[in-house]
Design an enzyme around this catalytic site. Structure first.
Site, PDB file in Angstrom:
ATOM      1  N   TYR A 139       1.205  -1.051  -0.428  1.00 39.57           N
ATOM      2  CA  TYR A 139       0.499  -0.396   0.013  1.00 39.57           C
ATOM      3  C   TYR A 139       0.811   0.518   0.045  1.00 39.57           C
ATOM      4  O   TYR A 139       1.016   1.819  -0.883  1.00 39.57           O
ATOM      5  CB  TYR A 139      -1.182   0.103   1.078  1.00 39.57           C
ATOM      6  CG  TYR A 139      -1.932   1.551   1.350  1.00 39.57           C
ATOM      7  CD1 TYR A 139      -2.823   1.627   0.222  1.00 39.57           C
ATOM      8  CD2 TYR A 139      -1.704   2.208   2.387  1.00 39.57           C
ATOM      9  CE1 TYR A 139      -4.228   2.553   0.634  1.00 39.57           C
ATOM     10  CE2 TYR A 139      -1.989   3.000   2.132  1.00 39.57           C
ATOM     11  CZ  TYR A 139      -2.878   2.974   1.628  1.00 39.57           C
ATOM     12  OH  TYR A 139      -4.267   4.676   1.446  1.00 39.57           O
ATOM     13  N   LYS A 148       1.425   4.162  -2.613  1.00 37.06           N
ATOM     14  CA  LYS A 148       1.392   5.510  -3.025  1.00 37.06           C
ATOM     15  C   LYS A 148       2.411   6.822  -2.644  1.00 37.06           C
ATOM     16  O   LYS A 148       2.501   8.182  -3.290  1.00 37.06           O
ATOM     17  CB  LYS A 148       0.244   5.892  -1.857  1.00 37.06           C
ATOM     18  CG  LYS A 148      -1.345   5.746  -1.242  1.00 37.06           C
ATOM     19  CD  LYS A 148      -1.971   5.765  -1.652  1.00 37.06           C
ATOM     20  CE  LYS A 148      -3.535   6.171  -1.651  1.00 37.06           C
ATOM     21  NZ  LYS A 148      -4.190   7.599  -2.693  1.00 37.06           N
TER      22      LYS A 148
END
Length: 236
Positions: free
Chosen positions: A159, A163
């Protein structure tokens, strides 16, 4: 003239709250969502409150879907001045680099980076022409400074890295807009209780998280190329 905004991942959570708050501020809001049933239900809730909202189907993992959504905006909502890229997915939220599986990494990047890249690239000329704003919703954990310096950092490599790549895209887009009245920047709402993290205890409400994003998106200030949290400029 009515101001038009497009919010992705807007059928629930922070995205829905962003759409609601923009609607209450007088914006016409296009709610992007993959599921027609959930998207239409979210729109019905907003229009039931007297807000100006419409559903725009978009699957951030499907190029054809992204192109269709962008085409609809260019043909029917050409006055768009605000794009909020909120749609995201956690991958497996792996606990370390060693535990990360490539398939989970690819899944996270597919939505958080590649899908957002595709949509941004297709709407970038319109936003630039309209002297509008693009907000890429980010996370504290995309900050390399935060990950190295905070005892609260969560080492979810799949994750986080997707990002961080999204943040790099924000900087690149901002450099292209530095001599334009249009702008792009990243905002982290901070730790917020959402489905993405299993509504973890201790996080702020979705309403509060959305308010941070909407506040920066609509304050009329020049934030081009910045990474912002509730307190102001945040370290990349």
């Amino acid at each position: 003239m009515t101001k038009v905004a497009f919010v992705t991942g807007a059928n629930k959570g922070i995205g829905f709250e962003i759409a609601r708050q923009l609607g209450e501020a007088g914006w016409r809001v296009l709610l992007g969502a993959r599921s027609p049933e959930r998207g239409e239900a979210a729109v019905s809730e907003l229009t039931g409150r007297g807000l100006d909202a419409a559903f725009l189907p978009i699957d951030m993992t499907n190029l054809d879907s992204i192109e269709q959504a962008a085409g609809t905006i260019r043909s029917r909502y050409a006055g768009l001045t605000l794009l909020i890229n909120n749609a995201g997915m956690p991958g497996a939220f792996s606990g370390s680099f060693s535990e990360t599986r490539e398939e989970h990494l690819r899944n996270a990047f597919e939505v958080n980076f590649f899908g957002t890249f595709r949509l941004n690239q297709r709407l970038f000329p319109l936003i630039k022409e309209n002297e509008g704003t693009i907000v890429n919703v980010s996370t504290d954990m995309a900050s390399l400074h935060f990950m190295q310096s905070s005892e609260y950092a969560l080492n979810a490599f799949d994750y986080n890295s997707s990002k961080t790549a999204n943040n790099a895209m924000t900087v690149s887009m901002a450099l292209e807009l530095k001599n334009s009245k249009a702008q792009v920047f990243a905002v982290t709402p901070g730790f917020t209780k959402t489905d993405l993290n299993g509504n973890a205890e201790g996080g702020k409400s979705k309403e509060a998280g959305a308010a941070i994003i909407v506040g920066y998106a609509t304050d009329g200030k020049r934030h081009n190329g910045e990474f912002l949290d509730v307190s102001g400029v945040y370290a990349w």
